[in-house]
Design a protein around this motif. Sequence first.
Motif: not given
Length: 346
Positions: A11, A13, A15, A36, A85, A99, A123
């Motif tokens: 992930g 990309s 934040f 993705r 999120y 997911p 995380t």
Amino acid sequence: MITDKPVCVTGASGFIAAHIVQQLLAKGYSVRGTVRKSPKNYPFLTGLPGAAERLELFEADLLSEGSYDLAVAGCNYVMHTASPYVINVKNPQRDLVDPAVDGTESVLESCLKAGCVKRVIFTSSIAAITDEPESMKVFTEKDWNTMSSLERNPYHYSKTLAERAAWDFIMRKRPKFDLVSINPFMVIGPSISPSLNTTNQMIRDIMTGVYPGIMDVNWGFVDVRDVAKAHILAMETETASGRYLCSAEEMHMRELVALLKSSGFDNYPLPKIDLSGITGTLLMKALSFTQPRDTGMYIRTNVGRNMRCDNAKIKRELGISFMPTKNSIVETVKNMVKWGHLSSLK
Ligand code: NAP
């Protein structure tokens, strides 16, 4: 540097992940980021210092089996940050739980197959600790959220199930790697990507008149750069183990609004009416039924309660010191103006 092999960040990309990638590159690590879409869509990552020489992007999806095999192969350390999120979704099972949980299992399966992984840094979230603060209680890493469900705070549910799935995986399969989880509270701060993160959006909402008044609610804030640092410390500290609550300090909505006012943002339509007393809380709970389903649920389970959590373990065992929340909030606002998420009211 603890490894000369690439560090995989799922992930990339996102934040938080973009800051992890930036800090890893700055420390000299090689990085494999999963995204993705085609890598050409991520100039904010490929343009980072060191990226041209040491960043590779791989396409992968949490819902596609075996998707992470290639990115993880040959890595000693994997940071699994990818997970949806979002608070309001149409179908919580499909859009959040599947997911989060299947994706976690898929990443861990890839780590097992790779054979060379030593540690996975996962995380997680405060959401896996609780979805309903208790005023007399200080939450610690020992607490688990047992109340969320598909109907009640489904984002919290997805994070709880995903973290449970990760620990269960370790218990069942006894892999050669260990697991460390980072459980951040509300992550704020400047964004490397042009997207607006859900938490920063909450600060924008407070500044743009979305909230009718100051509610009796508080949050633990932590700067995104400190969350990224915590992930890297969890990788580099051999003795790191278990879960780490990651929150710099708690702040009541009243204090947050006062801070924004005194930091030069008093020309924004900040909430003025004080709804933080008992009557205001009752009113907010009644009004919560006019909100989108999951926002309403969040209000009913959090307003009128005081959240406190203990950040002693992460400070003691990972040696992290957190930057002042005031600075993070001011930088968050300036960064949202820079990206065009908030107009500049000079
Ligand atoms: P974010 O910016 O929305 O990042 C989420 C990442 O997950 C993005 O890279 C996203 O990819 C990826 N993702 C979502 N669904 C996916 C799928 N089906 N397949 C592959 N990738 C998928 O959010 P964030 O704040 O950085 O959150 C990162 C992690 O921290 C999440 O696990 C979140 O639960 C956790 N966390 C966040 C906070 C916070 O306050 N921000 C607090 C506690 C925990 P796209 O870019 O393609 O959408």
